[in-house]
Design a protein around this motif. Structure first.
Motif, PDB file in Angstrom:
ATOM      1  N   PRO A  98     -19.362  46.761  -5.491  1.00  0.00           N
ATOM      2  CA  PRO A  98     -18.408  45.765  -5.987  1.00  0.00           C
ATOM      3  C   PRO A  98     -19.094  44.430  -6.273  1.00  0.00           C
ATOM      4  CG  PRO A  98     -17.552  46.864  -4.038  1.00  0.00           C
ATOM      5  CD  PRO A  98     -18.956  47.320  -4.211  1.00  0.00           C
ATOM      6  N   GLN A  99     -18.509  43.660  -7.177  1.00  0.00           N
ATOM      7  CA  GLN A  99     -19.062  42.370  -7.576  1.00  0.00           C
ATOM      8  C   GLN A  99     -19.261  41.469  -6.357  1.00  0.00           C
ATOM      9  OE1 GLN A  99     -18.436  41.373 -11.198  1.00  0.00           O
ATOM     10  NE2 GLN A  99     -19.602  39.496 -11.070  1.00  0.00           N
ATOM     11  N   GLY A 100     -20.428  40.861  -6.281  1.00  0.00           N
ATOM     12  CA  GLY A 100     -20.732  39.921  -5.201  1.00  0.00           C
ATOM     13  C   GLY A 100     -21.215  40.574  -3.919  1.00  0.00           C
ATOM     14  N   ALA A 101     -21.433  41.881  -3.920  1.00  0.00           N
ATOM     15  CA  ALA A 101     -21.877  42.584  -2.712  1.00  0.00           C
ATOM     16  C   ALA A 101     -23.314  42.203  -2.381  1.00  0.00           C
ATOM     17  CB  ALA A 101     -21.760  44.084  -2.909  1.00  0.00           C
ATOM     18  N   ALA A 150     -15.272  44.614   6.381  1.00  0.00           N
ATOM     19  CA  ALA A 150     -15.365  43.168   6.202  1.00  0.00           C
ATOM     20  C   ALA A 150     -14.284  42.727   5.225  1.00  0.00           C
ATOM     21  CB  ALA A 150     -16.745  42.795   5.657  1.00  0.00           C
ATOM     22  N   PRO A 151     -13.687  41.562   5.457  1.00  0.00           N
ATOM     23  CA  PRO A 151     -12.630  41.080   4.560  1.00  0.00           C
ATOM     24  C   PRO A 151     -13.103  40.908   3.120  1.00  0.00           C
ATOM     25  CG  PRO A 151     -12.685  39.775   6.566  1.00  0.00           C
ATOM     26  CD  PRO A 151     -13.869  40.681   6.607  1.00  0.00           C
ATOM     27  N   LYS A 152     -14.401  40.757   2.924  1.00  0.00           N
ATOM     28  CA  LYS A 152     -14.946  40.547   1.593  1.00  0.00           C
ATOM     29  C   LYS A 152     -14.821  41.798   0.722  1.00  0.00           C
ATOM     30  CE  LYS A 152     -19.229  39.115  -0.639  1.00  0.00           C
ATOM     31  NZ  LYS A 152     -20.587  38.646  -0.442  1.00  0.00           N
ATOM     32  N   ILE A 157     -17.537  50.240   4.893  1.00  0.00           N
ATOM     33  CA  ILE A 157     -18.958  50.309   4.568  1.00  0.00           C
ATOM     34  C   ILE A 157     -19.611  51.341   5.472  1.00  0.00           C
ATOM     35  CG2 ILE A 157     -21.109  49.002   4.414  1.00  0.00           C
ATOM     36  CD1 ILE A 157     -19.167  46.468   4.371  1.00  0.00           C
ATOM     37  N   VAL A 158     -20.158  52.397   4.887  1.00  0.00           N
ATOM     38  CA  VAL A 158     -20.836  53.449   5.633  1.00  0.00           C
ATOM     39  C   VAL A 158     -22.332  53.161   5.588  1.00  0.00           C
ATOM     40  CG1 VAL A 158     -21.300  55.923   5.765  1.00  0.00           C
ATOM     41  CG2 VAL A 158     -19.057  55.124   5.017  1.00  0.00           C
TER      42      VAL A 158
END
Length: 180
Positions: A98-101, A150-152, A157-158
Protein backbone atom coordinates in the motif's frame (compact mmCIF):
# COMPACT_ATOMS: atom_id res chain seq x y z
CA UNK A 1 69.85 9.51 17.94
CA UNK A 2 68.79 7.04 20.61
CA UNK A 3 67.59 9.91 22.80
CA UNK A 4 65.24 11.21 20.06
CA UNK A 5 63.86 7.76 19.40
CA UNK A 6 63.08 7.26 23.07
CA UNK A 7 61.36 10.64 23.30
CA UNK A 8 59.14 9.66 20.36
CA UNK A 9 58.31 6.17 21.62
CA UNK A 10 57.42 7.24 25.17
CA UNK A 11 54.44 9.51 24.18
CA UNK A 12 53.14 6.85 21.78
CA UNK A 13 53.24 4.22 24.54
CA UNK A 14 51.47 6.51 26.98
CA UNK A 15 48.77 7.45 24.45
CA UNK A 16 48.09 3.82 23.54
CA UNK A 17 47.89 2.91 27.23
CA UNK A 18 45.36 5.67 27.84
CA UNK A 19 43.30 4.62 24.84
CA UNK A 20 43.31 1.00 25.97
CA UNK A 21 42.12 1.85 29.48
CA UNK A 22 39.40 4.20 28.20
CA UNK A 23 38.08 1.47 25.85
CA UNK A 24 38.05 -0.95 28.77
CA UNK A 25 36.07 1.44 30.96
CA UNK A 26 33.57 2.10 28.14
CA UNK A 27 32.95 -1.64 27.75
CA UNK A 28 32.45 -1.95 31.51
CA UNK A 29 29.90 0.87 31.57
CA UNK A 30 27.99 -0.69 28.66
CA UNK A 31 27.84 -4.02 30.47
CA UNK A 32 26.70 -2.33 33.68
CA UNK A 33 24.02 -0.24 31.97
CA UNK A 34 22.19 -3.21 30.42
CA UNK A 35 18.61 -2.93 31.69
CA UNK A 36 17.10 -5.75 33.69
CA UNK A 37 13.88 -7.34 32.40
CA UNK A 38 10.73 -5.79 33.79
CA UNK A 39 8.65 -7.64 36.34
CA UNK A 40 5.02 -8.44 35.57
CA UNK A 41 3.82 -5.52 37.70
CA UNK A 42 6.23 -3.11 36.01
CA UNK A 43 5.15 -4.33 32.57
CA UNK A 44 1.50 -3.87 33.49
CA UNK A 45 2.07 -0.34 34.76
CA UNK A 46 4.12 0.55 31.63
CA UNK A 47 1.27 -0.74 29.44
CA UNK A 48 -1.29 1.31 31.37
CA UNK A 49 0.92 4.39 31.05
CA UNK A 50 1.21 3.86 27.27
CA UNK A 51 -2.55 3.26 26.92
CA UNK A 52 -3.21 6.62 28.57
CA UNK A 53 -0.76 8.40 26.25
CA UNK A 54 -2.09 10.03 23.03
CA UNK A 55 -0.61 7.23 20.90
CA UNK A 56 -2.19 4.56 23.09
CA UNK A 57 -5.60 6.26 23.01
CA UNK A 58 -5.40 6.59 19.23
CA UNK A 59 -4.48 2.89 18.88
CA UNK A 60 -7.33 1.81 21.18
CA UNK A 61 -9.80 3.94 19.16
CA UNK A 62 -8.51 2.38 15.93
CA UNK A 63 -8.82 -1.13 17.41
CA UNK A 64 -12.46 -0.44 18.32
CA UNK A 65 -13.27 0.90 14.83
CA UNK A 66 -14.70 -1.40 12.11
CA UNK A 67 -11.41 -1.24 10.18
CA UNK A 68 -9.41 -2.19 13.29
CA UNK A 69 -11.77 -5.06 14.07
CA UNK A 70 -11.40 -6.35 10.49
CA UNK A 71 -7.60 -6.28 10.73
CA UNK A 72 -7.70 -7.97 14.15
CA UNK A 73 -10.03 -10.70 12.86
CA UNK A 74 -7.60 -11.35 9.99
CA UNK A 75 -4.69 -11.64 12.43
CA UNK A 76 -6.62 -14.04 14.66
CA UNK A 77 -7.60 -16.13 11.63
CA UNK A 78 -3.99 -17.15 10.90
CA UNK A 79 -2.68 -17.27 14.49
CA UNK A 80 -3.20 -21.05 14.68
CA UNK A 81 -0.81 -21.52 11.73
CA UNK A 82 1.76 -19.17 13.24
CA UNK A 83 1.69 -20.76 16.70
CA UNK A 84 2.24 -24.22 15.19
CA UNK A 85 4.77 -22.94 12.63
CA UNK A 86 2.55 -24.60 10.02
CA UNK A 87 2.70 -23.76 6.33
CA UNK A 88 -0.04 -21.49 4.97
CA UNK A 89 -1.12 -21.54 1.36
CA UNK A 90 -1.53 -18.13 -0.19
CA UNK A 91 -2.02 -16.39 -3.51
CA UNK A 92 -0.10 -13.27 -4.54
CA UNK A 93 -2.65 -10.52 -5.16
CA UNK A 94 -0.34 -7.52 -5.68
CA UNK A 95 3.38 -7.05 -6.16
CA UNK A 96 3.41 -3.67 -4.43
CA UNK A 97 2.58 -2.66 -0.90
CA UNK A 98 0.00 0.00 0.00
CA UNK A 99 1.01 3.62 -0.61
CA UNK A 100 3.38 4.96 2.03
CA UNK A 101 4.37 1.53 3.38
CA UNK A 102 7.77 1.38 5.06
CA UNK A 103 8.06 -2.36 5.57
CA UNK A 104 10.93 -3.19 3.24
CA UNK A 105 10.38 -5.75 0.53
CA UNK A 106 6.92 -7.26 0.54
CA UNK A 107 3.87 -8.30 -1.46
CA UNK A 108 0.14 -8.53 -0.88
CA UNK A 109 -1.20 -12.07 -0.43
CA UNK A 110 -4.56 -13.69 0.10
CA UNK A 111 -4.68 -16.46 2.72
CA UNK A 112 -8.01 -18.22 3.27
CA UNK A 113 -9.82 -15.41 1.45
CA UNK A 114 -8.33 -12.65 3.62
CA UNK A 115 -5.82 -10.02 2.39
CA UNK A 116 -2.47 -9.63 4.19
CA UNK A 117 0.77 -7.73 3.74
CA UNK A 118 3.62 -10.25 3.50
CA UNK A 119 6.78 -8.51 4.69
CA UNK A 120 10.26 -10.02 4.38
CA UNK A 121 13.29 -9.26 6.52
CA UNK A 122 16.73 -8.68 5.09
CA UNK A 123 16.88 -10.08 1.54
CA UNK A 124 19.99 -11.25 -0.33
CA UNK A 125 20.58 -10.46 -4.01
CA UNK A 126 19.68 -14.02 -5.05
CA UNK A 127 16.49 -13.98 -2.98
CA UNK A 128 15.43 -10.58 -4.28
CA UNK A 129 15.73 -11.88 -7.85
CA UNK A 130 13.59 -14.90 -6.95
CA UNK A 131 11.05 -12.73 -5.12
CA UNK A 132 10.83 -10.34 -8.06
CA UNK A 133 10.00 -13.33 -10.28
CA UNK A 134 6.67 -13.65 -8.43
CA UNK A 135 3.59 -12.76 -10.42
CA UNK A 136 0.02 -11.95 -9.48
CA UNK A 137 -2.04 -15.16 -8.90
CA UNK A 138 1.07 -17.24 -8.09
CA UNK A 139 0.35 -19.84 -5.42
CA UNK A 140 2.90 -19.79 -2.61
CA UNK A 141 3.52 -21.54 0.71
CA UNK A 142 4.35 -19.27 3.65
CA UNK A 143 5.72 -19.92 7.12
CA UNK A 144 5.73 -17.06 9.57
CA UNK A 145 6.88 -16.25 13.08
CA UNK A 146 4.38 -13.50 13.70
CA UNK A 147 1.54 -11.30 12.60
CA UNK A 148 1.15 -7.66 13.58
CA UNK A 149 -1.24 -4.81 12.99
CA UNK A 150 -0.88 -1.06 12.75
CA UNK A 151 -3.41 1.76 12.32
CA UNK A 152 -1.46 2.92 9.27
CA UNK A 153 -2.41 -0.20 7.30
CA UNK A 154 -5.81 -1.68 6.47
CA UNK A 155 -4.32 -5.19 6.49
CA UNK A 156 -2.58 -7.41 9.05
CA UNK A 157 1.17 -7.69 8.47
CA UNK A 158 2.61 -11.22 8.21
CA UNK A 159 6.35 -11.48 8.87
CA UNK A 160 7.63 -13.99 6.33
CA UNK A 161 10.18 -16.54 7.51
CA UNK A 162 9.94 -18.97 4.64
CA UNK A 163 8.46 -18.70 1.17
CA UNK A 164 8.07 -21.50 -1.34
CA UNK A 165 6.74 -21.53 -4.89
CA UNK A 166 6.19 -24.77 -6.80
CA UNK A 167 8.18 -26.73 -4.16
CA UNK A 168 11.18 -24.40 -4.58
CA UNK A 169 12.35 -22.26 -1.66
CA UNK A 170 12.59 -18.64 -2.79
CA UNK A 171 13.10 -16.98 0.61
CA UNK A 172 14.27 -18.18 4.00
CA UNK A 173 14.89 -15.81 6.90
CA UNK A 174 18.33 -16.08 8.47
CA UNK A 175 17.94 -16.55 12.25
CA UNK A 176 19.51 -13.99 14.58
CA UNK A 177 22.91 -14.95 15.93
CA UNK A 178 23.36 -15.39 19.65
CA UNK A 179 19.82 -16.12 20.79
CA UNK A 180 16.35 -14.82 20.19
Amino acid sequence: MMKYRNTLILPIALASGLLFTSCESKNDSVAKSTPKPLTAAESKSALKKWESSPDGVQFKNWEASPEGKKVHAGAVKINKFIRNNAPMEGVVTSLSLPQGARLGFGVMVSIDGEEYILSMGPVSKVEIQQLKSLKVNDKIVIKSRGVSKAPKYAFAIVSGDYLEKESKVIYKRIPNKGGC
